[in-house]
Design a protein around this motif. Structure first.
Motif, short mmCIF file in Angstrom:
data_model
loop_
_atom_site.label_atom_id
_atom_site.label_comp_id
_atom_site.label_asym_id
_atom_site.label_seq_id
_atom_site.Cartn_x
_atom_site.Cartn_y
_atom_site.Cartn_z
N THR A 8 0.30 24.80 -4.01
CA THR A 8 0.43 23.43 -3.51
C THR A 8 0.58 23.31 -2.00
O THR A 8 0.42 22.22 -1.45
N LYS A 9 0.90 24.39 -1.31
CA LYS A 9 1.26 24.26 0.10
C LYS A 9 0.13 23.79 1.00
O LYS A 9 0.37 23.33 2.12
N ASN A 10 -1.11 23.89 0.49
CA ASN A 10 -2.25 23.43 1.30
C ASN A 10 -2.88 22.14 0.78
O ASN A 10 -3.90 21.71 1.29
N ARG A 11 -2.26 21.53 -0.24
CA ARG A 11 -2.86 20.34 -0.83
C ARG A 11 -2.65 19.09 0.01
O ARG A 11 -3.46 18.18 -0.03
N ILE A 12 -1.52 19.05 0.71
CA ILE A 12 -1.26 17.92 1.61
C ILE A 12 -0.75 18.47 2.93
O ILE A 12 -0.15 19.55 2.97
N ASP A 71 0.81 -1.22 0.00
CA ASP A 71 0.00 0.00 0.00
C ASP A 71 0.84 1.27 0.00
O ASP A 71 0.31 2.38 -0.04
N LYS A 72 2.18 1.12 0.05
CA LYS A 72 3.07 2.28 0.03
C LYS A 72 3.81 2.42 -1.31
O LYS A 72 4.48 3.42 -1.54
N ARG A 73 3.67 1.44 -2.16
CA ARG A 73 4.45 1.44 -3.39
C ARG A 73 4.04 2.52 -4.38
O ARG A 73 4.80 2.84 -5.30
N TYR A 74 2.89 3.12 -4.17
CA TYR A 74 2.45 4.17 -5.09
C TYR A 74 3.40 5.37 -5.10
O TYR A 74 3.47 6.13 -6.07
N ILE A 75 4.19 5.54 -3.99
CA ILE A 75 5.09 6.71 -3.93
C ILE A 75 6.23 6.59 -4.92
O ILE A 75 6.85 7.61 -5.27
N PRO A 106 -2.19 12.01 -4.18
CA PRO A 106 -3.45 11.33 -3.81
C PRO A 106 -3.84 11.55 -2.36
O PRO A 106 -4.93 11.15 -1.95
N ALA A 107 -2.95 12.17 -1.56
CA ALA A 107 -3.23 12.46 -0.15
C ALA A 107 -3.57 11.20 0.63
O ALA A 107 -4.47 11.19 1.47
N ARG A 108 -2.82 10.15 0.39
CA ARG A 108 -3.04 8.89 1.11
C ARG A 108 -2.15 8.78 2.34
O ARG A 108 -2.54 8.19 3.35
#
Length: 648
Positions: A266-270, A208-212, A233-235
């Motif tokens: 972008t600073k507030n996206r994650i 579940d971490k490989r998306y990075i 994706p903010a996961r």
């Protein structure tokens, strides 16, 4: 019998010395010629004469160098007693560690890993480390017992030698690699390593971490990709935030305006920690400030004056931004916020004094400038020039006890370094010298060593050595005037002040005629061979090989013409010319659009820290050499009375 032996030795020397230069024959001592003759006899297999010569050199400082060459041909276990004896006897010479390493290499070739481990310090060579680990496995150690050592070898941001493949595979097969171990290596690789290694490491991360991995690959290829609305994706903020930091830092130096806009979006996206925000804003501010982008001043005005207040580089660029915009009151306010160690710096004292002068605090300003004017440095000379006072040399000669001088002169390393220096074995001489300096117990001993190096003509080593004792006022050692006639002659030829040429040499090579940089620049003025080839044709300079650049008069001639040409090309601006000597003319062309300012402000705003410091030192050294030559120099008047930059 003794007469006969000496006669034979003298005969051998005379025969072999025909191969040496006439200069060598006239300047080398009898012992030095005997040593060279012994080396030559041994290399040619003439062992009869070699042994005779060697016996005559028993008390000569470089005798161990003959023994060392013999032992290099006897790196066999049966000769271990001789090898150990040499390592023990000459433990204070770099020869001991060199022979030990050669023996280690031979033991590895012989696969004698048990004995090798008695000499080898684990962690110095990945190839040897892995061979030792494999040997331990074959001798019965378990992979579990070796886990920590294997993990240390595996967790680097690059591929290791093929010798490690077997032990790595056994370790992996044992199930030792979990997500945390793998991510540690992945994170380091993402910042320092290749995309290929990132993709390889994907298999060891939790599913579940490989998306990075895909996010990192895209960001490394194009940092601007993080600006896409759906990129993150903010996961998992802990995994995604470092990607944004990496991309923003890369983008900040590639395209300042784009980076500024991307950051706002972008600073507030994650979710970001304060450390992540600080990492990005620090880099973005520095990038904006170096190009004199107006947004740097905006950042300061938005209550960021005390941000990163302990960070000297950030504070420097705050100062540069404020100087460019003549914000004198803000400079005083910033000074009041600085840590004490930064407030004590001559740079901040000088500019705060100028800010006080500009805002009507004349008495406070004058007092600070008067104190600074007593100093022999860039800001001291600026202050003295403003006050129309003479520049100070502040020379203080070394006064050392005779017993200290004798102790240093008679140390084995110093004796060997002196002989090696005179024989032009500069690498070995430097190794012996550094070994000795590292073992010295007092500043007086270090100062004595610097005095000896200077007296031999090893000027750069004298400069470097005395600096270790922080005895800054011995200006004869710190600022040699050797080769003065060549500098004066060339100065007339290229119509430049000789003190400027000497100042460049002092900064480029620490006045070392034999200096060779990692980049391949040679000699006093650190000339590249390609430059020498081009200029030798252009100015009819006698030059054939790069070793010619180690001849002071040749090096000075090429370097002086190069500086003179840059001076003409860049509008006879000595600051431009000096900066171009360090960073290249193309950099000056890049920096001109950042605005026209008083020259002293332009110098503070040079984007490259190395070049900025280089200019300050060369200008200071130029003034010092003018004092030593007894000539007038107006470089600091020039700095204070002109403007630099822009298109004019």
């Amino acid at each position: 019998m003794r007469v006969t032996a000496n006669f034979l030795i003298a005969s051998t020397i005379s025969l072999i010395s025909f191969t040496f230069s006439s200069k060598a024959q006239s300047t080398y001592s009898t012992e030095q010629l005997a040593f060279l003759a012994a080396e030559k006899a041994y290399a040619h297999g003439d062992l009869v004469n070699y042994r005779k010569l060697k016996r005559s050199l028993k008390d000569y400082p470089l005798y161990p160098y003959l023994e060392y060459k013999e032992l290099l041909k006897k790196l066999d276990v049966k000769n271990r007693p001789d090898i150990d004896a040499f390592i023990t006897t000459y433990a204070n010479s770099p020869l001991a560690s060199s022979l030990k390493q050669q023996f280690i290499n031979q033991l590895a070739v012989d696969k004698n890993y048990k004995l090798l481990q008695e000499y080898y310090s684990y962690g110095r060579d990945a190839k040897l480390d892995c061979k030792i680990l494999i040997n331990k496995l074959t001798q019965g150690s378990t992979i579990k017992e070796l886990h920590d050592d294997v993990e240390d070898l595996w967790s680097v941001p690059k591929s290791q030698p093929k010798e490690c493949d077997t032990v790595f595979q056994k370790w992996i097969d044992s199930g030792a690699v979990n997500h945390n171990i793998a991510y540690h290596r992945f994170y380091r690789t993402a910042h320092e390593g290749s995309i290929g290694l990132l993709k390889y490491l994907e298999r060891f991360l939790d599913h579940d971490k490989r998306y990075i991995v895909d996010l990192w690959v895209k960001a490394k290829k194009d940092p601007g990709v993080v600006n896409r609305r759906n990129f993150f994706p903010a996961r998992d903020a802990n995994l995604e935030a470092p990607i944004l930091v990496f991309a923003m830092q890369r983008l900040s130096w590639d395209d300042r305006n784009k980076a500024y806009k991307v950051w706002q979006r972008t600073k507030n996206r994650i979710p970001l920690s304060q450390n992540h925000v600080d990492d990005i804003e620090r880099t973005l501010f520095l990038a904006l400030a170096t190009e004199n982008n107006p947004k740097a001043l905006d950042w300061l005005d938005k209550n960021h004056l005390n941000k990163f207040i302990t960070d000297e580089l950030v504070n420097h660029w705050k100062l540069a931004v404020l100087l460019r915009n003549e914000r004198w009151e803000t400079i005083k306010e910033l000074y009041s916020l600085l840590p004490i160690n930064q407030q004590k710096s001559h740079q901040w004292q000088y500019w705060t004094a100028i800010a006080q002068q500009k805002t009507g605090e004349q008495e406070e300003s004058a007092l600070t400038l008067k104190l600074l004017a007593e100093e022999r440095d860039y800001y001291g000379y600026l202050a003295a020039t403003r006050l129309k006072q003479p520049l100070k040399l502040n020379h203080v000669a070394l006064k050392l006890p005779p017993d200290v001088l004798k102790r240093v002169e008679e140390s084995d390393n110093v004796k060997r370094a002196k002989e090696l220096f005179e024989l032009e074995r500069y690498i070995n001489a430097t190794r012996e010298w550094r070994t000795q300096i590292s073992r010295m117990n007092s500043d007086e001993e270090i100062q004595a060593a610097s005095q000896f190096a200077h007296s031999w003509g090893w000027y750069n080593q004298g400069i470097v050595t005395i600096a270790k004792s922080k005895f800054w006022d011995e200006t004869d050692i710190r600022f040699p005037t050797a080769f003065k006639e060549s500098y004066i002659k060339m100065a007339k030829k290229v119509n430049l002040p000789p003190q400027w040429l000497m100042g460049v040499s002092r900064q480029e090579s620490a006045y070392g005629p034999l200096a060779v940089s990692p980049a391949g620049a040679y000699g006093l003025m650190q000339v590249m061979p390609a430059t020498a080839r081009s200029y030798s044709r252009k100015f009819n300079i006698p030059y054939s090989t790069r070793r010619d650049l180690l001849k002071p008069h040749v090096n000075i001639e090429v370097g002086s013409h190069y500086l003179g040409l840059r001076y003409k090309q860049l509008g006879q601006n000595p600051i431009y010319a000096s900066a171009a000597y360090n960073a290249g003319k193309h950099r000056i062309d890049e920096w001109k659009p950042f605005g026209r300012h008083p020259t002293e402000v332009w110098i503070e705003s040079i984007p490259y820290t190395e070049t900025r410091d280089y200019i300050k030192k060369v200008m200071t050294y130029r003034a010092i050499y003018a004092l030593k030559l007894g000539v007038d120099d107006d470089i600091f008047e020039y700095i204070l009375s002109t403007e630099t930059g822009g298109d004019i």
